[in-house]
Design a protein around this motif. Sequence first.
Motif, PDB file in Angstrom:
ATOM      1  N   ALA A  46      29.443  50.069  57.295  1.00  0.00           N
ATOM      2  CA  ALA A  46      30.836  49.741  57.656  1.00  0.00           C
ATOM      3  C   ALA A  46      31.286  50.608  58.846  1.00  0.00           C
ATOM      4  CB  ALA A  46      31.757  49.962  56.467  1.00  0.00           C
ATOM      5  N   GLN A  47      30.848  51.869  58.859  1.00  0.00           N
ATOM      6  CA  GLN A  47      31.215  52.771  59.967  1.00  0.00           C
ATOM      7  C   GLN A  47      30.624  52.263  61.291  1.00  0.00           C
ATOM      8  OE1 GLN A  47      33.835  54.815  58.574  1.00  0.00           O
ATOM      9  NE2 GLN A  47      33.019  56.036  60.217  1.00  0.00           N
ATOM     10  N   ILE A  48      29.351  51.809  61.221  1.00  0.00           N
ATOM     11  CA  ILE A  48      28.687  51.293  62.435  1.00  0.00           C
ATOM     12  C   ILE A  48      29.439  50.064  62.955  1.00  0.00           C
ATOM     13  CG2 ILE A  48      26.552  50.217  63.312  1.00  0.00           C
ATOM     14  CD1 ILE A  48      25.029  52.066  61.285  1.00  0.00           C
ATOM     15  N   ALA A  49      29.805  49.181  62.009  1.00  0.00           N
ATOM     16  CA  ALA A  49      30.530  47.950  62.390  1.00  0.00           C
ATOM     17  C   ALA A  49      31.873  48.310  63.020  1.00  0.00           C
ATOM     18  CB  ALA A  49      30.737  47.066  61.173  1.00  0.00           C
ATOM     19  N   ALA A  50      32.583  49.294  62.431  1.00  0.00           N
ATOM     20  CA  ALA A  50      33.902  49.690  62.946  1.00  0.00           C
ATOM     21  C   ALA A  50      33.754  50.308  64.341  1.00  0.00           C
ATOM     22  CB  ALA A  50      34.558  50.678  61.986  1.00  0.00           C
ATOM     23  N   GLU A  51      32.712  51.117  64.518  1.00  0.00           N
ATOM     24  CA  GLU A  51      32.509  51.770  65.820  1.00  0.00           C
ATOM     25  C   GLU A  51      32.193  50.738  66.900  1.00  0.00           C
ATOM     26  OE1 GLU A  51      29.521  54.731  65.025  1.00  0.00           O
ATOM     27  OE2 GLU A  51      30.944  55.812  63.751  1.00  0.00           O
ATOM     28  N   SER A  52      31.365  49.734  66.554  1.00  0.00           N
ATOM     29  CA  SER A  52      30.996  48.765  67.586  1.00  0.00           C
ATOM     30  C   SER A  52      32.154  47.817  67.901  1.00  0.00           C
ATOM     31  CB  SER A  52      29.722  47.997  67.203  1.00  0.00           C
ATOM     32  OG  SER A  52      29.958  47.288  66.017  1.00  0.00           O
ATOM     33  N   ALA A  53      33.127  47.752  66.997  1.00  0.00           N
ATOM     34  CA  ALA A  53      34.305  46.893  67.243  1.00  0.00           C
ATOM     35  C   ALA A  53      35.341  47.605  68.117  1.00  0.00           C
ATOM     36  CB  ALA A  53      34.941  46.485  65.923  1.00  0.00           C
ATOM     37  N   GLU A  54      35.200  48.935  68.271  1.00  0.00           N
ATOM     38  CA  GLU A  54      36.195  49.718  69.045  1.00  0.00           C
ATOM     39  C   GLU A  54      36.152  49.415  70.520  1.00  0.00           C
ATOM     40  OE1 GLU A  54      35.620  53.854  68.059  1.00  0.00           O
ATOM     41  OE2 GLU A  54      36.574  53.581  66.107  1.00  0.00           O
ATOM     42  N   ILE A  92      24.837  56.360  44.203  1.00  0.00           N
ATOM     43  CA  ILE A  92      25.490  57.133  45.279  1.00  0.00           C
ATOM     44  C   ILE A  92      24.854  56.752  46.616  1.00  0.00           C
ATOM     45  CG2 ILE A  92      25.715  59.469  46.284  1.00  0.00           C
ATOM     46  CD1 ILE A  92      26.088  60.518  43.377  1.00  0.00           C
ATOM     47  N   ASP A  93      23.525  56.714  46.629  1.00  0.00           N
ATOM     48  CA  ASP A  93      22.817  56.404  47.881  1.00  0.00           C
ATOM     49  C   ASP A  93      23.177  55.011  48.395  1.00  0.00           C
ATOM     50  OD1 ASP A  93      20.990  57.396  49.863  1.00  0.00           O
ATOM     51  OD2 ASP A  93      19.584  55.873  49.163  1.00  0.00           O
ATOM     52  N   LYS A  94      23.234  54.055  47.471  1.00  0.00           N
ATOM     53  CA  LYS A  94      23.589  52.672  47.874  1.00  0.00           C
ATOM     54  C   LYS A  94      25.013  52.633  48.428  1.00  0.00           C
ATOM     55  CE  LYS A  94      19.866  50.608  47.185  1.00  0.00           C
ATOM     56  NZ  LYS A  94      19.148  50.594  48.429  1.00  0.00           N
ATOM     57  N   GLU A  95      25.904  53.342  47.756  1.00  0.00           N
ATOM     58  CA  GLU A  95      27.312  53.375  48.184  1.00  0.00           C
ATOM     59  C   GLU A  95      27.444  53.981  49.581  1.00  0.00           C
ATOM     60  OE1 GLU A  95      30.780  51.998  47.688  1.00  0.00           O
ATOM     61  OE2 GLU A  95      29.513  51.908  45.896  1.00  0.00           O
ATOM     62  N   ILE A  96      26.721  55.060  49.824  1.00  0.00           N
ATOM     63  CA  ILE A  96      26.794  55.729  51.136  1.00  0.00           C
ATOM     64  C   ILE A  96      26.204  54.821  52.221  1.00  0.00           C
ATOM     65  CG2 ILE A  96      26.094  57.774  52.497  1.00  0.00           C
ATOM     66  CD1 ILE A  96      28.050  58.422  50.189  1.00  0.00           C
ATOM     67  N   GLU A  97      25.169  54.071  51.856  1.00  0.00           N
ATOM     68  CA  GLU A  97      24.581  53.146  52.825  1.00  0.00           C
ATOM     69  C   GLU A  97      25.598  52.068  53.213  1.00  0.00           C
ATOM     70  OE1 GLU A  97      20.616  51.753  52.126  1.00  0.00           O
ATOM     71  OE2 GLU A  97      20.600  51.163  54.250  1.00  0.00           O
ATOM     72  N   ILE A  98      26.346  51.572  52.239  1.00  0.00           N
ATOM     73  CA  ILE A  98      27.383  50.559  52.511  1.00  0.00           C
ATOM     74  C   ILE A  98      28.453  51.159  53.436  1.00  0.00           C
ATOM     75  CG2 ILE A  98      29.293  49.237  51.446  1.00  0.00           C
ATOM     76  CD1 ILE A  98      27.362  48.950  48.950  1.00  0.00           C
ATOM     77  N   ILE A  99      28.867  52.386  53.118  1.00  0.00           N
ATOM     78  CA  ILE A  99      29.888  53.064  53.932  1.00  0.00           C
ATOM     79  C   ILE A  99      29.376  53.261  55.356  1.00  0.00           C
ATOM     80  CG2 ILE A  99      31.106  55.290  54.245  1.00  0.00           C
ATOM     81  CD1 ILE A  99      31.284  55.360  51.103  1.00  0.00           C
ATOM     82  N   ASN A 100      28.121  53.651  55.467  1.00  0.00           N
ATOM     83  CA  ASN A 100      27.523  53.883  56.794  1.00  0.00           C
ATOM     84  C   ASN A 100      27.490  52.594  57.622  1.00  0.00           C
ATOM     85  OD1 ASN A 100      26.215  55.638  58.687  1.00  0.00           O
ATOM     86  ND2 ASN A 100      24.343  54.490  58.273  1.00  0.00           N
TER      87      ASN A 100
END
Length: 172
Positions: free
Chosen positions: A164-172, A154-162
């Motif tokens: 991806a969120q950072i990458a998406a935010e910086s692409a905005e 679960i922790d690894k999965e959430i880290e991957i999601i996090n």
Amino acid sequence: MISDKMQAALNKQIELEGYASFYYLSMASWCDNEGLEGCAKFFHRQSAEENMHMLKIFHYLSEIGGIAIAPGIAQPPSNFESIQTVFKLVYAHEQKVTASINDLVRLAYEEKDYTTQNFLEWYIAEQREEEALIRMILDKIKLIGTGGMSLYYIDKEIEIINTAQIAAESAE
Ligand code: FEO
């Protein structure tokens, strides 16, 4: 000019977003203490995001000549039953925020405050994205289950999601 009613409601929303920021900060601390580093990073970022949501309304009120009030924030809980419970609580809180945004839109419409109605559109989209993200996380947690090593996955999965969120935010 903003109505007193609309201004009071927006200041209430400032308080709700501020509470979300501290709530998620509290969750970050709990995760950190449980050795869930990926989840802790996720909640630190979510906390900062909620702070930004709060400030966005704050600046909006100032911009339109209203009065923004720095909120008193209630103490959020600091102890949680499990990481599954934590994400269920986040989902419930985000649903509460969505309902509150919907009430604000309704009020702006009643007050014929089309400037505020337009401002709130950003929040409608943001809430749709946040609810979808948390629902996706809850689905992943369900898939991983509660067997041995599940917390690790679960922790690894959430880290991957996090990340991806950072990458998406910086692409905005
Ligand atoms: Fe700003 Fe997640 O509500």
